[in-house]
Design a protein around this motif. Structure first.
Motif, PDB file in Angstrom:
ATOM      1  N   GLY A 170      12.640   5.518  -3.720  1.00 31.80           N
ATOM      2  CA  GLY A 170      12.887   6.307  -4.568  1.00 31.80           C
ATOM      3  C   GLY A 170      11.071   6.643  -5.012  1.00 31.80           C
ATOM      4  O   GLY A 170      10.246   6.552  -4.023  1.00 31.80           O
ATOM      5  N   SER A 171      11.261   6.743  -6.439  1.00 33.98           N
ATOM      6  CA  SER A 171       9.469   7.430  -6.432  1.00 33.98           C
ATOM      7  C   SER A 171       8.613   6.366  -6.634  1.00 33.98           C
ATOM      8  O   SER A 171       9.515   5.373  -7.359  1.00 33.98           O
ATOM      9  CB  SER A 171       9.773   8.503  -7.377  1.00 33.98           C
ATOM     10  OG  SER A 171       8.539   8.883  -8.172  1.00 33.98           O
ATOM     11  N   MET A 172       7.683   6.128  -5.943  1.00 31.62           N
ATOM     12  CA  MET A 172       6.791   5.593  -6.278  1.00 31.62           C
ATOM     13  C   MET A 172       5.898   5.637  -7.187  1.00 31.62           C
ATOM     14  O   MET A 172       5.357   4.236  -7.390  1.00 31.62           O
ATOM     15  CB  MET A 172       5.785   5.909  -5.013  1.00 31.62           C
ATOM     16  CG  MET A 172       4.087   6.284  -4.839  1.00 31.62           C
ATOM     17  SD  MET A 172       3.581   5.962  -5.094  1.00 31.62           S
ATOM     18  CE  MET A 172       2.284   7.545  -6.316  1.00 31.62           C
ATOM     19  N   LEU A 219       1.272  -1.168  -0.206  1.00 33.04           N
ATOM     20  CA  LEU A 219       0.012   0.071   0.190  1.00 33.04           C
ATOM     21  C   LEU A 219       0.754   1.529  -0.206  1.00 33.04           C
ATOM     22  O   LEU A 219       1.649   1.189   0.995  1.00 33.04           O
ATOM     23  CB  LEU A 219      -0.756  -0.270   1.223  1.00 33.04           C
ATOM     24  CG  LEU A 219      -1.537   0.958   1.752  1.00 33.04           C
ATOM     25  CD1 LEU A 219      -2.787   1.403   0.169  1.00 33.04           C
ATOM     26  CD2 LEU A 219      -2.632   1.138   2.938  1.00 33.04           C
ATOM     27  N   VAL A 220       0.559   2.233  -1.159  1.00 30.06           N
ATOM     28  CA  VAL A 220       1.128   3.530  -1.210  1.00 30.06           C
ATOM     29  C   VAL A 220       0.481   4.795  -0.067  1.00 30.06           C
ATOM     30  O   VAL A 220      -0.820   4.296  -0.802  1.00 30.06           O
ATOM     31  CB  VAL A 220       1.375   4.082  -2.137  1.00 30.06           C
ATOM     32  CG1 VAL A 220       1.967   5.408  -2.388  1.00 30.06           C
ATOM     33  CG2 VAL A 220       2.542   2.985  -3.097  1.00 30.06           C
ATOM     34  N   GLY A 221       0.807   5.186   0.541  1.00 35.18           N
ATOM     35  CA  GLY A 221      -0.053   5.819   1.818  1.00 35.18           C
ATOM     36  C   GLY A 221      -1.421   5.596   2.318  1.00 35.18           C
ATOM     37  O   GLY A 221      -1.071   4.009   2.943  1.00 35.18           O
ATOM     38  N   GLU A 222      -2.719   5.796   2.609  1.00 28.38           N
ATOM     39  CA  GLU A 222      -3.731   5.410   3.389  1.00 28.38           C
ATOM     40  C   GLU A 222      -5.146   4.971   1.604  1.00 28.38           C
ATOM     41  O   GLU A 222      -4.799   6.142   1.174  1.00 28.38           O
ATOM     42  CB  GLU A 222      -3.990   5.634   4.075  1.00 28.38           C
ATOM     43  CG  GLU A 222      -2.860   6.231   5.481  1.00 28.38           C
ATOM     44  CD  GLU A 222      -3.977   6.606   6.657  1.00 28.38           C
ATOM     45  OE1 GLU A 222      -4.579   7.232   6.249  1.00 28.38           O
ATOM     46  OE2 GLU A 222      -2.538   6.686   7.546  1.00 28.38           O
ATOM     47  N   ALA A 282      -1.538  12.387  -7.541  1.00 24.91           N
ATOM     48  CA  ALA A 282      -0.205  13.856  -7.297  1.00 24.91           C
ATOM     49  C   ALA A 282       0.379  13.713  -5.812  1.00 24.91           C
ATOM     50  O   ALA A 282       1.343  14.366  -6.078  1.00 24.91           O
ATOM     51  CB  ALA A 282      -0.968  15.329  -7.961  1.00 24.91           C
ATOM     52  N   GLY A 283      -0.843  13.753  -4.760  1.00 25.77           N
ATOM     53  CA  GLY A 283       0.155  13.511  -3.844  1.00 25.77           C
ATOM     54  C   GLY A 283       1.095  12.167  -2.922  1.00 25.77           C
ATOM     55  O   GLY A 283       1.820  12.871  -2.454  1.00 25.77           O
TER      56      GLY A 283
END
Length: 240
Positions: free
Chosen positions: A163-165, A136-139, A153-154
């Motif tokens: 690195g960049s997800m 999971l990336v973020g929530e 974008a956030g």
């Protein structure tokens, strides 16, 4: 490891039996009225796979988010089967199951699972492949569909140890474009719903924590009754 995978978070229920990575049988309802025939779907796949519930090693359920009634019936059905067969119950995210199916085909970038949450909102969760399964990336969120692009974008502005997800780009999948046609312009595979196959695969690859006793659906937001009656339904008996 033989696992029964169930998801009823959306209008279309999906049920499958897997032996490790091998799909022994799978089926899905073709109408939104899946709630009454979920046990029929389970019986269909178990018969096709040639096994009984007691021959399963575990039961996996897509715990949501999704339609409240569908989630409750799915969880209750999965608990009943697991309890009767004396097998563990494992829960995974229905949004993760959505993303998993796409990341199996193309593991690059990020896949955002998006389900219709009604009330002018969608459920969204972003996932990417990792060495074992998906992460999971973020929530997971519930938000208006117009905020989906800003949501992604956030996440793209975040960094982690790899690195960049968003390496490889972000794409979308789910059923929300049926309710919000403007979402169809976003890249990805729309008109998808979570599959029992992905639910079972995620459970097998996960920590496999038994939630038979305390497992509950993941709603993310309060129910309509909780919103309308924060102090309890008028006329109901008060707790002592």
């Amino acid at each position: 490891m033989k696992v029964l995978g169930i998801d009823s978070a959306s209008g279309i229920a999906s049920v499958a039996v897997l032996d490790g990575e091998v799909v022994l049988a799978e089926t899905r309802s073709e109408t939104a009225g899946h709630r009454a025939d979920l046990l029929v779907l389970v019986d269909t796949v178990c018969t096709a796979a040639g096994i009984t519930a007691r021959e399963l090693d575990g039961v996996a359920i897509g715990a949501g988010p999704g339609t409240f009634t569908g989630l409750r019936i799915g969880m209750a059905t999965a608990k009943g089967i697991a309890f009767a067969a004396q097998r563990p119950l494992w829960a995974v995210s229905s949004l993760a199951a959505l993303a998993h199916a796409e990341l199996e085909v193309d593991p690059t970038g990020v896949v955002v699972g998006v389900l219709d949450a009604r009330r002018g909102e969608v459920y969204a969760g972003a996932y990417r492949s990792d060495a074992r399964s998906i992460t999971l990336v973020g929530e997971e969120r519930v938000l208006p569909p117009r905020e989906l692009v800003a949501f992604v974008a956030g996440l793209a502005a975040q960094r982690d140890e790899t690195g960049s997800m968003t390496r490889g780009g972000a794409r979308f999948t789910g059923d929300a474009a049926d309710a919000y046609p403007e979402l169809a312009q976003l890249p990805g595979a729309w008109a998808r719903t979570p599959s029992g196959v992905s639910v079972a695969k995620l459970a097998i690859a996960g920590a496999r924590v038994d939630v038979l006793v305390n497992g509950a659906p993941t709603y993310i937001r309060p129910s309509e009754a909780e919103v309308k009656y924060p102090d309890g339904v008028p006329g109901a008996l008060r707790k002592r």
